[in-house]
Design a protein around this motif. Structure first.
Motif, mmCIF file in Angstrom:
data_model
loop_
_atom_site.group_PDB
_atom_site.id
_atom_site.type_symbol
_atom_site.label_atom_id
_atom_site.label_comp_id
_atom_site.label_asym_id
_atom_site.label_seq_id
_atom_site.Cartn_x
_atom_site.Cartn_y
_atom_site.Cartn_z
ATOM 1 N N GLY A 131 22.929 -13.613 -30.247
ATOM 2 C CA GLY A 131 21.590 -14.167 -30.464
ATOM 3 C C GLY A 131 20.781 -14.247 -29.182
ATOM 4 O O GLY A 131 19.626 -13.808 -29.137
ATOM 5 N N PHE A 132 21.388 -14.759 -28.125
ATOM 6 C CA PHE A 132 20.625 -14.948 -26.890
ATOM 7 C C PHE A 132 20.562 -13.675 -26.042
ATOM 8 O O PHE A 132 19.639 -13.533 -25.235
ATOM 9 N N ALA A 133 21.517 -12.761 -26.229
ATOM 10 C CA ALA A 133 21.389 -11.462 -25.572
ATOM 11 C C ALA A 133 20.192 -10.712 -26.143
ATOM 12 O O ALA A 133 19.397 -10.113 -25.389
ATOM 13 N N ASN A 134 20.047 -10.745 -27.460
ATOM 14 C CA ASN A 134 18.882 -10.114 -28.091
ATOM 15 C C ASN A 134 17.592 -10.798 -27.654
ATOM 16 O O ASN A 134 16.583 -10.135 -27.384
ATOM 17 N N ALA A 135 17.616 -12.128 -27.579
ATOM 18 C CA ALA A 135 16.420 -12.871 -27.172
ATOM 19 C C ALA A 135 16.004 -12.511 -25.745
ATOM 20 O O ALA A 135 14.805 -12.422 -25.446
ATOM 21 N N SER A 136 16.974 -12.309 -24.869
ATOM 22 C CA SER A 136 16.663 -11.929 -23.483
ATOM 23 C C SER A 136 15.908 -10.609 -23.447
ATOM 24 O O SER A 136 14.880 -10.483 -22.764
ATOM 25 N N LEU A 137 16.416 -9.641 -24.189
ATOM 26 C CA LEU A 137 15.775 -8.327 -24.219
ATOM 27 C C LEU A 137 14.380 -8.404 -24.820
ATOM 28 O O LEU A 137 13.409 -7.872 -24.252
ATOM 29 N N GLN A 138 14.253 -9.091 -25.950
ATOM 30 C CA GLN A 138 12.961 -9.179 -26.628
ATOM 31 C C GLN A 138 11.922 -9.912 -25.777
ATOM 32 O O GLN A 138 10.752 -9.519 -25.717
ATOM 33 N N THR A 139 12.346 -10.984 -25.118
ATOM 34 C CA THR A 139 11.409 -11.770 -24.301
ATOM 35 C C THR A 139 10.877 -10.938 -23.138
ATOM 36 O O THR A 139 9.679 -10.962 -22.834
ATOM 37 N N VAL A 140 11.770 -10.204 -22.477
ATOM 38 C CA VAL A 140 11.338 -9.349 -21.366
ATOM 39 C C VAL A 140 10.343 -8.305 -21.853
ATOM 40 O O VAL A 140 9.285 -8.081 -21.229
ATOM 41 N N LEU A 141 10.647 -7.659 -22.976
ATOM 42 C CA LEU A 141 9.764 -6.614 -23.492
ATOM 43 C C LEU A 141 8.400 -7.168 -23.893
ATOM 44 O O LEU A 141 7.368 -6.529 -23.669
ATOM 45 N N ILE A 142 8.380 -8.369 -24.478
ATOM 46 C CA ILE A 142 7.109 -8.963 -24.908
ATOM 47 C C ILE A 142 6.224 -9.265 -23.705
ATOM 48 O O ILE A 142 5.022 -8.955 -23.685
ATOM 49 N N PHE A 143 6.795 -9.835 -22.652
ATOM 50 C CA PHE A 143 5.975 -10.252 -21.516
ATOM 51 C C PHE A 143 5.737 -9.136 -20.500
ATOM 52 O O PHE A 143 5.080 -9.369 -19.484
ATOM 53 N N LEU A 144 6.245 -7.942 -20.778
ATOM 54 C CA LEU A 144 5.858 -6.777 -19.992
ATOM 55 C C LEU A 144 4.570 -6.149 -20.512
ATOM 56 O O LEU A 144 3.960 -5.325 -19.829
ATOM 57 N N VAL A 145 4.145 -6.555 -21.695
ATOM 58 C CA VAL A 145 2.914 -6.024 -22.285
ATOM 59 C C VAL A 145 1.718 -6.612 -21.554
ATOM 60 O O VAL A 145 1.610 -7.844 -21.418
ATOM 61 N N PRO A 146 0.785 -5.810 -21.051
ATOM 62 C CA PRO A 146 -0.399 -6.335 -20.354
ATOM 63 C C PRO A 146 -1.296 -7.137 -21.294
ATOM 64 O O PRO A 146 -1.625 -6.679 -22.392
ATOM 65 N N LEU A 147 -1.678 -8.334 -20.854
ATOM 66 C CA LEU A 147 -2.544 -9.198 -21.654
ATOM 67 C C LEU A 147 -3.964 -9.267 -21.090
ATOM 68 O O LEU A 147 -4.849 -9.834 -21.728
ATOM 69 N N CYS A 148 -4.159 -8.767 -19.888
ATOM 70 C CA CYS A 148 -5.491 -8.653 -19.267
ATOM 71 C C CYS A 148 -6.249 -9.972 -19.246
ATOM 72 O O CYS A 148 -7.448 -10.027 -19.542
ATOM 73 N N GLY A 149 -5.554 -11.054 -18.924
ATOM 74 C CA GLY A 149 -6.219 -12.339 -18.792
ATOM 75 C C GLY A 149 -6.410 -13.113 -20.074
ATOM 76 O O GLY A 149 -6.883 -14.246 -20.046
ATOM 77 N N ARG A 150 -6.052 -12.540 -21.213
ATOM 78 C CA ARG A 150 -6.183 -13.270 -22.481
ATOM 79 C C ARG A 150 -5.119 -14.363 -22.542
ATOM 80 O O ARG A 150 -3.951 -14.117 -22.272
ATOM 81 N N ASN A 151 -5.535 -15.557 -22.892
ATOM 82 C CA ASN A 151 -4.562 -16.655 -22.871
ATOM 83 C C ASN A 151 -4.664 -17.607 -24.052
ATOM 84 O O ASN A 151 -4.009 -18.650 -24.069
ATOM 85 N N LYS A 152 -5.451 -17.281 -25.080
ATOM 86 C CA LYS A 152 -5.564 -18.159 -26.244
ATOM 87 C C LYS A 152 -4.687 -17.627 -27.374
ATOM 88 O O LYS A 152 -4.973 -16.589 -27.967
ATOM 89 N N ILE A 153 -3.610 -18.359 -27.642
ATOM 90 C CA ILE A 153 -2.654 -17.967 -28.676
ATOM 91 C C ILE A 153 -3.016 -18.678 -29.973
ATOM 92 O O ILE A 153 -3.024 -19.911 -30.033
ATOM 93 N N ASP A 154 -3.302 -17.917 -31.009
ATOM 94 C CA ASP A 154 -3.696 -18.501 -32.289
ATOM 95 C C ASP A 154 -2.453 -18.907 -33.083
ATOM 96 O O ASP A 154 -2.131 -18.349 -34.137
ATOM 97 N N HIS A 155 -1.747 -19.887 -32.528
ATOM 98 C CA HIS A 155 -0.517 -20.377 -33.149
ATOM 99 C C HIS A 155 -0.213 -21.732 -32.523
ATOM 100 O O HIS A 155 -0.888 -22.151 -31.582
#
Length: 312
Positions: free
Chosen positions: A152-176
């Motif tokens: 579970g946490f090995a998968n989470a490590s990989l997924q978290t890294v991949l998600i935060f490698l995506v450029p957000l270009c200063g956007r910071n409002k999460i609709d959640h």
């Protein structure tokens, strides 16, 4: 990390239910009650499994793992949500957002695998009763539980890294109301088709392999139970599995809706309420499902809370 990516200095704003001020007041009261019930119910299951010798079996070992997991999962999101529902500041630091996503993904994946392991335990109890204690040896139980947490946490490590490698270009409002994968991907300023495909593929594997194990186990269980001539014996055998099947249905129903639907069909409002269901409602009802439908647990509760605990 690029300063433009993820507002790494100022963090994120969790919009949550800020567009519905009246709903925020109601949600605060309801979620506070649900959270307290979650703490009470799951802590009681863990304590009873440790105190009562009759509950020190593989089934309750895995149930204690599930209760601890649910406690962690709810605590990773609900206290922060309660604070945001009562205040104007709805910010979360970049590090806290990363940690929250990591923990949520890790615990969610662990629960997927753990529910499959619990189905195998029920199969061994019903279909191989004479060899149950040999099959479900304490070392094997500990190994299967440990493997669930590790994967579970090995998968989470990989997924978290991949998600935060995506450029957000200063956007910071999460609709959640917490850092979740679909709303985070919506902040990206690049095409996320590859990320969404990768997430879908991994989600299918993590969800469908345990589902296949659960289906296979209960197929064998049904065939074994139908061979029992006594109606009382059939009810007893099905009774040991009914609670687990109810929990499986609640968890997988919401997980499949949240992660296995096309992104163009994803509704932020629906996503928020589905997330509320699997972050607070499901962890709250799980211990009550097992308590109300299990004589061993209700007997242990009476022994501890009503008649005093006697370990003899």
């Amino acid at each position: 990390m690029d300063p433009k990516n993820g507002s790494s200095f100022t963090g994120f704003i969790l919009l949550g239910f800020s567009d519905r001020p009246q709903l925020e007041r109601v949600l605060f009261v309801v979620l506070l009650i649900f959270y307290l019930l979650t703490l009470l119910g799951n802590t009681s299951i863990i304590a009873l499994s440790r105190l009562d010798p009759h509950l020190q079996t593989p089934m309750y070992f895995f149930l204690s793992n599930l209760s601890f997991l649910d406690l962690c999962y709810t605590t990773s999101t609900v206290p922060q949500l309660l604070v945001h529902l009562r205040g104007a500041d709805k910010s979360i630091s970049f590090a806290a957002c990363v940690a929250q996503l990591f923990v949520a993904l890790g615990l969610g994946c662990t629960e997927c695998i753990l529910l499959g392991v619990m189905a195998f335990d029920r199969y061994a109890a019903v279909c191989r009763p004479l060899h149950y204690t040999v099959i479900m040896h304490p070392r094997l139980c500990a190994l299967m539980a440990s493997a669930s947490w590790f994967i579970g946490f090995a998968n989470a490590s990989l997924q978290t890294v991949l998600i935060f490698l995506v450029p957000l270009c200063g956007r910071n409002k999460i609709d959640h109301f917490f850092c979740e994968v679909p709303p985070l991907l919506k902040l990206a300023c690049v095409d996320t088709t590859v990320n969404e495909s990768e997430l879908f593929f991994v989600s299918v594997i993590i969800l469908l392999i345990p589902v296949a194990l659960i289906t296979l186990s209960y197929g064998r269980i049904v065939r074994a139970v139908l061979r029992i001539k006594s109606a009382t014996g059939q009810r007893k055998a099905f009774g040991t599995c009914g609670s687990h099947l109810t929990v499986v249905s609640l968890f997988y129903g919401t997980a499949i809706y949240a992660y296995l639907q096309p992104s163009n069909n994803y509704s932020q409002d629906q996503g928020k309420f589905i997330s509320l269901f699997y972050t607070i409602v499901t962890p709250m009802v799980n211990p009550f499902i097992y308590t109300l439908r299990n004589r061993d647990v209700t007997g242990a509760m009476r022994k501890v809370f009503c008649g005093g605990y006697d370990s003899r």
